[in-house]
Enzyme design. Structure first.
Site, PDB file in Angstrom:
ATOM      1  N   SER A 211       0.843  -1.194   0.000  1.00 43.44           N
ATOM      2  CA  SER A 211       0.000   0.000   0.000  1.00 43.44           C
ATOM      3  C   SER A 211       0.879   1.245   0.000  1.00 43.44           C
ATOM      4  O   SER A 211       1.752   1.370  -0.849  1.00 43.44           O
ATOM      5  CB  SER A 211      -0.957  -0.048   1.195  1.00 43.44           C
ATOM      6  OG  SER A 211      -1.969   0.918   1.071  1.00 43.44           O
TER       7      SER A 211
ATOM      8  N   GLU B 141      -9.102  -4.977  -4.570  1.00 38.41           N
ATOM      9  CA  GLU B 141      -8.492  -3.992  -3.671  1.00 38.41           C
ATOM     10  C   GLU B 141      -9.518  -3.147  -2.913  1.00 38.41           C
ATOM     11  O   GLU B 141      -9.451  -2.991  -1.699  1.00 38.41           O
ATOM     12  CB  GLU B 141      -7.578  -3.040  -4.476  1.00 38.41           C
ATOM     13  CG  GLU B 141      -6.368  -3.694  -5.108  1.00 38.41           C
ATOM     14  CD  GLU B 141      -5.198  -3.880  -4.157  1.00 38.41           C
ATOM     15  OE1 GLU B 141      -5.346  -3.592  -2.950  1.00 38.41           O
ATOM     16  OE2 GLU B 141      -4.138  -4.332  -4.617  1.00 38.41           O
TER      17      GLU B 141
ATOM     18  N   HIS C 219      -7.809  -5.348  -0.345  1.00 41.30           N
ATOM     19  CA  HIS C 219      -6.558  -4.656  -0.046  1.00 41.30           C
ATOM     20  C   HIS C 219      -5.954  -5.215   1.242  1.00 41.30           C
ATOM     21  O   HIS C 219      -6.659  -5.415   2.241  1.00 41.30           O
ATOM     22  CB  HIS C 219      -6.865  -3.162   0.120  1.00 41.30           C
ATOM     23  CG  HIS C 219      -5.650  -2.295   0.190  1.00 41.30           C
ATOM     24  ND1 HIS C 219      -4.767  -2.179  -0.854  1.00 41.30           N
ATOM     25  CD2 HIS C 219      -5.180  -1.481   1.176  1.00 41.30           C
ATOM     26  CE1 HIS C 219      -3.807  -1.322  -0.515  1.00 41.30           C
ATOM     27  NE2 HIS C 219      -4.031  -0.895   0.711  1.00 41.30           N
TER      28      HIS C 219
END
Length: 525
Positions: free
Chosen positions: A205, A328, A429
């Site tokens: 990330s 995600e 995610h």
């Protein structure tokens, strides 16, 4: 790594513990099975007082043995549901430290081990290297490698560019901290059994966004030799003009006038963080797709937008492993986070903002992109668009450009447990993190296994770890266990490893997206 002395009584009292001599002094850790662990070893001095917004400085050397058994201060931040942080951790200025995990070397073992340096995620404003999900013991043991995790400044103290206020305020402080940590690794990791000539930086990330930014920073040259970027928001980098507007808004929220910027060096950190949390929420709500705090093109550390420098062939010539997760955006919907636009209205606002930021983009081009999402008026379509705009396409643009001169591999993490599928999170995610670190059940009862799937997950994790570790050691992500051969990523074929219950190698799995978005990177400036 193990240092004993008949002369120094301070060392003798620690002789059953793992000891290492850094350039600033001796540190003692603890044993976790066969792995030596040091927590919160300082790589820089506490950025406190007038140095609050200054680049990191070397730590003060110490005498005797410094006890590095427990975590120190984590970076000041507004705690939230997005990033679970253990309740026994406390925030403070003295937050520039690393954790080190190293396999116990044999007495005659002089062979240095590959080093993996972890940059945690958290939207540039949350998280810490002390989170249990990032415990490096299992990875260090599985691969006979040294794992280092970096704590660095976040949010308004690390990624809000206040340099428009004068020389007391340096930009990109979080990145500068990471560079200082990497320099510490170069100069000290041999004392922990690591090879300073074989360092892989990896992150997820915003941590992966830092990886892609550092891949284009001249200051990072030579500090690492391979890179892994998991779900990098590679186009979330801003210009100084926009940064100055956000900085001004921060002053307003603090109720400070233009002549009172020096008070930022004196106000309680708690106040800076608390007001910063308002700003960090306000910006993505007003401007979907944007963050308040992120890396900034400062003309020095980042001479240009990283995505542009990739496409100009100016990224460091080192092997890169890069990829995203299939679903995600689903996590942001579940957590009701404003960080990503996950509703049709928010996505449409993001598209309008993109069009305004790129006057060279024709309305036809915008229409071509949106045509790839027939469900855009529904949540499903909005989630898909958000996933691709923030993560999938930026990762693809980086891979396309970097592959022109350096070995590059692309993956897509598709695996989800039955529970995550039922919760409509899927391969959301950050769901790959426990697979990379092997840390299942870091919550008391891992809810992702409530409907089963642990055995399959352990197998997926084993394959991922073997590939990541082979890449760290040899620069090639080959799992020597009968797993699928993973060819290089080449723009002509776009060969991608799809990680699932059974891995598959597929050419151009997102062909329709490439056709719609095109090769010219689209981001915010």
């Amino acid at each position: 790594m193990s240092i004993q002395s008949d002369l120094d009584p301070d060392v003798r009292t620690h002789e059953t513990e793992p000891l290492a001599r850094t350039e600033y002094g001796m540190v003692s850790g603890i044993w976790d099975g066969p792995i030596a662990v040091w927590r919160s070893v300082p790589y820089a001095a506490a950025p406190a007082g007038p140095a609050r917004f200054a680049p990191p400085r070397p730590p003060q050397p110490w005498d005797g043995v410094r006890d590095c058994a427990v975590f120190g201060d984590i970076a000041p931040q507004a705690m939230g549901a997005m990033v679970p942080v253990d309740s026994d951790l406390s925030m403070g200025a003295d937050c520039l430290w690393v954790n080190v995990w190293s396999p116990r070397p044999e007495p005659a073992d002089t062979e240095r081990r590959p080093v993996l340096v972890w940059l945690h995620g958290g939207a540039y404003c949350l998280g810490t290297a002390a989170q249990s999900i990032y415990d490096g013991r299992k990875l260090a043991e599985a691969g006979e490698v040294v794992v280092v995790s970096v704590n660095y400044r976040l949010g308004v103290l690390g990624f809000l560019d206040l340099s428009s206020f004068g020389a007391d305020f340096a930009p990109n402080l979080g990145l500068r901290d990471q560079l200082a940590a990497l320099a510490w690794v170069r100069d000290n990791i041999a004392a922990f059994g690591g090879d300073p000539g074989n360092v892989t930086v990896f992150g997820e990330s915003s941590g992966a966004g830092c990886v892609t930014a550092l891949l284009t920073s001249p200051a990072a040259a030579g500090l690492f030799h391979k890179a892994i970027a998991q779900s990098p928001p590679a186009t979330t980098v801003f210009g100084q003009e926009r940064a100055a507007v956000v900085a001004q808004r921060y002053l307003e929220l603090l109720e400070l006038g233009p002549g009172e910027t020096d008070r930022l060096l004196e106000l309680p950190v708690e106040q800076l963080v608390e007001v910063g949390a308002v700003l960090l929420d306000e910006v993505p709500i007003k401007e979907p797709g944007r963050l308040a705090a992120a890396p900034v093109v400062d003309g020095d550390l980042l001479p240009g937008y990283p995505i542009d420098r990739f496409q100009q062939g100016r990224s460091h010539r080192i092997p890169l492993l890069i990829g995203t997760n299939r679903d995600e955006a689903s996590l942001f919907r579940v957590l009701r986070s404003p960080i990503m636009p996950v509703t049709p209205d928010a996505v449409n606002a993001m598209l309008r903002d993109v069009a305004a930021s790129h006057p060279e983009m024709s309305p036809e081009r915008i229409a071509e992109i949106t045509s790839a999402y027939p469900d855009l008026a529904k949540t499903r379509g909005a989630l898909a668009m958000s996933t691709d705009a923030a993560f999938r396409m930026p990762a693809a643009w980086v891979a396309e450009a970097h592959a022109a001169h350096s070995p590059t591999w692309m993956y897509r993490f598709d695996y989800a447990t039955p529970m995550l599928k039922a919760a409509r999170v899927g391969a959301g995610h950050a769901t790959e993190l426990p697979y990379v670190f092997g840390n299942f059940g870091t919550l008391n009862h891992d809810p992702t296994f409530w409907l089963g799937g642990r055995k399959a997950s352990v197998a997926v994790s084993g394959r991922m770890q073997r590939r990541w570790l082979a890449f760290a050691e040899h620069g090639v992500p080959a799992a020597l266990d009968g797993s699928k051969h993973w060819p290089h990523y080449r723009p002509s074929a776009r060969t991608t490893l799809l990680i699932d219950t059974i891995d598959r190698v597929v050419d151009n799995p997102d062909a329709d997206l490439h056709s719609a978005w095109g090769d010219q990177a689209v981001g915010f400036s």
